[in-house]
Design an enzyme around this catalytic site. Structure first.
Site, PDB file in Angstrom:
ATOM      1  CG  HIS A  28     -20.081   0.746  -0.502  1.00  0.00           C
ATOM      2  ND1 HIS A  28     -20.527  -0.137   0.454  1.00  0.00           N
ATOM      3  CD2 HIS A  28     -18.780   0.423  -0.739  1.00  0.00           C
ATOM      4  CE1 HIS A  28     -19.534  -0.958   0.772  1.00  0.00           C
ATOM      5  NE2 HIS A  28     -18.472  -0.635   0.074  1.00  0.00           N
ATOM      6  CB  CYS A  59     -18.769  -3.200  -1.915  1.00  0.00           C
ATOM      7  SG  CYS A  59     -17.593  -3.749  -0.679  1.00  0.00           S
ATOM      8  CG  ASN A  72     -16.763  -1.743   3.305  1.00  0.00           C
ATOM      9  OD1 ASN A  72     -17.903  -2.200   3.140  1.00  0.00           O
ATOM     10  ND2 ASN A  72     -15.892  -1.640   2.321  1.00  0.00           N
TER      11      ASN A  72
HETATM   12  O1  UT7 Z   1     -15.726  -1.503  -0.406  1.00  0.00           O
HETATM   13  C1  UT7 Z   1     -15.103  -2.016  -1.527  1.00  0.00           C
HETATM   14  C2  UT7 Z   1     -14.211  -1.052  -2.160  1.00  0.00           C
HETATM   15  N1  UT7 Z   1     -13.115  -0.709  -1.299  1.00  0.00           N
HETATM   16  C3  UT7 Z   1     -12.717   0.547  -1.196  1.00  0.00           C
HETATM   17  O2  UT7 Z   1     -13.329   1.413  -1.744  1.00  0.00           O
HETATM   18  C4  UT7 Z   1     -11.466   0.844  -0.395  1.00  0.00           C
HETATM   19  C5  UT7 Z   1     -10.540   1.721  -1.172  1.00  0.00           C
HETATM   20  N2  UT7 Z   1      -9.283   1.979  -0.532  1.00  0.00           N
HETATM   21  C6  UT7 Z   1      -9.141   2.710   0.603  1.00  0.00           C
HETATM   22  O3  UT7 Z   1     -10.124   3.082   1.226  1.00  0.00           O
HETATM   23  C7  UT7 Z   1      -7.762   3.090   1.054  1.00  0.00           C
HETATM   24  O4  UT7 Z   1      -6.847   2.781   0.036  1.00  0.00           O
HETATM   25  C8  UT7 Z   1      -7.303   2.415   2.383  1.00  0.00           C
HETATM   26  C9  UT7 Z   1      -8.094   2.979   3.540  1.00  0.00           C
HETATM   27  C10 UT7 Z   1      -7.484   0.915   2.284  1.00  0.00           C
HETATM   28  C11 UT7 Z   1      -5.834   2.750   2.622  1.00  0.00           C
HETATM   29  O5  UT7 Z   1      -5.616   4.150   2.640  1.00  0.00           O
HETATM   30  P1  UT7 Z   1      -4.475   4.813   1.730  1.00  0.00           P
HETATM   31  O6  UT7 Z   1      -4.510   6.240   2.022  1.00  0.00           O
HETATM   32  O7  UT7 Z   1      -4.697   4.377   0.319  1.00  0.00           O
HETATM   33  O8  UT7 Z   1      -3.182   4.186   2.352  1.00  0.00           O
HETATM   34  P2  UT7 Z   1      -2.006   3.363   1.631  1.00  0.00           P
HETATM   35  O9  UT7 Z   1      -2.438   1.964   1.435  1.00  0.00           O
HETATM   36  O10 UT7 Z   1      -1.532   4.148   0.463  1.00  0.00           O
HETATM   37  O11 UT7 Z   1      -0.903   3.423   2.753  1.00  0.00           O
HETATM   38  C12 UT7 Z   1      -0.266   4.653   3.145  1.00  0.00           C
HETATM   39  C13 UT7 Z   1       0.699   4.352   4.257  1.00  0.00           C
HETATM   40  C14 UT7 Z   1       1.632   3.209   3.953  1.00  0.00           C
HETATM   41  O12 UT7 Z   1       2.890   3.505   4.555  1.00  0.00           O
HETATM   42  P3  UT7 Z   1       4.087   4.088   3.662  1.00  0.00           P
HETATM   43  O13 UT7 Z   1       4.341   3.070   2.598  1.00  0.00           O
HETATM   44  O14 UT7 Z   1       3.584   5.392   3.108  1.00  0.00           O
HETATM   45  O15 UT7 Z   1       5.181   4.233   4.660  1.00  0.00           O
HETATM   46  C15 UT7 Z   1       1.016   2.035   4.672  1.00  0.00           C
HETATM   47  O16 UT7 Z   1       1.944   1.048   5.023  1.00  0.00           O
HETATM   48  O17 UT7 Z   1      -0.015   3.969   5.441  1.00  0.00           O
HETATM   49  C16 UT7 Z   1       0.441   2.689   5.901  1.00  0.00           C
HETATM   50  N3  UT7 Z   1      -0.699   1.955   6.441  1.00  0.00           N
HETATM   51  C17 UT7 Z   1      -1.095   2.076   7.720  1.00  0.00           C
HETATM   52  N4  UT7 Z   1      -0.652   2.804   8.754  1.00  0.00           N
HETATM   53  C18 UT7 Z   1      -1.296   2.716   9.913  1.00  0.00           C
HETATM   54  C19 UT7 Z   1      -1.519   1.084   5.817  1.00  0.00           C
HETATM   55  N5  UT7 Z   1      -2.457   0.640   6.656  1.00  0.00           N
HETATM   56  C20 UT7 Z   1      -2.227   1.231   7.837  1.00  0.00           C
HETATM   57  C21 UT7 Z   1      -2.854   1.174   9.094  1.00  0.00           C
HETATM   58  N6  UT7 Z   1      -2.377   1.931  10.095  1.00  0.00           N
HETATM   59  N7  UT7 Z   1      -3.949   0.416   9.320  1.00  0.00           N
END
Ligand code: UT7
Length: 331
Positions: free
Chosen positions: A256, A116, A286
């Site tokens: 970004h 990225c 993204n």
């Molecule tokens: O561009 C290159 C660099 N990349 C980045 O900068 C991305 C960095 N990361 C992020 O933007 C975020 O971590 C994400 C958007 C990918 C995820 O958001 P998060 O707030 O970190 O969510 P999480 O992975 O901690 O998941 C929280 C909860 C989980 O459920 P439990 O375990 O709390 O019950 C996931 O299973 O949300 C659940 N979850 C979803 N729910 C609905 C994960 N993906 C989804 C989804 N829809 N698509």
């Protein structure tokens, strides 16, 4: 003789027609619009549906947009850099194909891959070639067909990424406009948190790697998020400090577009008003190497000659950094 700086003198962009909305994703994986919007800021992304078209198509269309808008003669372009994480082919440079297709027949060209951060690093590369005095027109393209490496049954990644391309032309400037300073970083501790495991020299493709979905993007979102928030804010703050820029001096943050929360955190550290923070993640998601030039193209008409732009990016590797650039023209 005054010092040569590298200024952006034209921009262009292209996104495919097909719109993949959060509502459509709700029918594909267990997710919902509310979760995606509040966690990422994304509402929709563009997808290149034609199976016969690769990233070069996005790059060619973006470069052609720039050429049409600016009137630059492509045969005068000295160099084409293709920032991309999704080249058309392995080994054969996508940049060379794009350069030939757009009529940049006198240019040399190569691909630049830093996930990225590819476009940000490419800005540094393009500027160094211009500042050397050897080259007068360097075309930097950032394009990615992310849909070619995304598993649309994995809700952790398929809601984030989209396809697109953008381009910027760099030319010498003797008024002191253009790239002023850069602070680029990388750290290999990040390689396991955001990657495609299969298909490279470590794990060449086999029937098994395909069956085990090793050719799709894997991301440990939480870990990447943590590193992205602190590092992008750190480098942006540092580039302001070492150039004696207060929040009033910064005209625009060009960050970004990976997650609205990461961009907001960076803006907060810089004490920037929301009105200075460029955002189009809601429409494209993204797009990896294309986020920065898509912002430049979408907001070009708002920029004034002399405006102070702070660029920031964070991506796989890890790679990240910040660039301070003075805008060189009124659109
Ligand atoms: O561009 C290159 C660099 N990349 C980045 O900068 C991305 C960095 N990361 C992020 O933007 C975020 O971590 C994400 C958007 C990918 C995820 O958001 P998060 O707030 O970190 O969510 P999480 O992975 O901690 O998941 C929280 C909860 C989980 O459920 P439990 O375990 O709390 O019950 C996931 O299973 O949300 C659940 N979850 C979803 N729910 C609905 C994960 N993906 C989804 C989804 N829809 N698509």
């Amino acid at each position: 003789m005054s010092k040569i700086t590298a200024a952006i003198t034209a921009v262009g962009a292209y996104v495919p027609e097909y719109v993949l909305t959060n509502e459509i994703l709700e029918t594909m994986v267990e997710t919902n619009d509310e979760w995606i919007t509040t966690r990422t800021g994304i509402k929709e992304r563009r997808i290149l549906k034609d199976p016969d078209k690769g990233t070069s198509y996005l790059g060619i269309k973006a470069a052609e947009d720039l050429i049409n808008k600016s009137g630059v003669d492509p045969s005068e372009i000295d160099m084409v850099i293709m920032a991309t994480a999704t080249p058309d082919l392995l080994v054969a440079s996508t940049a060379s194909y794009v350069a030939t297709k757009i009529g940049a027949t006198n240019a040399f060209s190569y691909d630049l891959q830093a996930a990225c951060s590819s476009f940000l690093y490419g800005m540094s590369t393009a500027s160094a070639y211009i500042a050397s005095g050897k080259y007068k027109k360097v075309l930097l393209i950032g394009a990615d067909k992310m849909s070619s490496i995304i598993d649309y049954t994995d809700r952790a990644t398929c809601i984030i990424f989209g396809d697109g391309g953008g381009a910027a032309l760099f030319e010498p400037n003797e008024e002191g406009l253009g790239l002023q300073d850069e602070y680029l970083r990388s750290d290999g501790v990040g390689r396991d948190f955001l990657r495609i495991e299969g298909g490279g020299s470590l794990m060449p493709p086999t029937a098994e790697t395909v069956a085990n979905k090793k050719h799709f993007v894997y991301q440990d979102g939480k870990t990447v998020f943590k590193f992205a928030v602190s590092n992008m804010a750190d480098v942006s703050e540092r580039i302001m400090q070492r150039n004696n820029l207060s929040h009033d001096d910064v005209s625009w943050l060009v960050a970004h577009q990976a997650n609205k929360r990461i961009i907001d955190a960076t803006a907060r550290r810089m004490q920037l008003d929301d009105s200075k923070v460029l955002m189009n993640i809601q429409r494209y998601g993204n797009t990896t190497s294309a986020t920065l030039p898509l912002l430049l193209n979408d907001f070009e008409k708002r920029f004034k000659k002399g405006d102070n732009l702070i660029f920031a990016a964070f991506g796989g590797g890890f790679t990240w950094g910040s660039i301070y650039l003075k805008w060189a023209y009124n659109a």
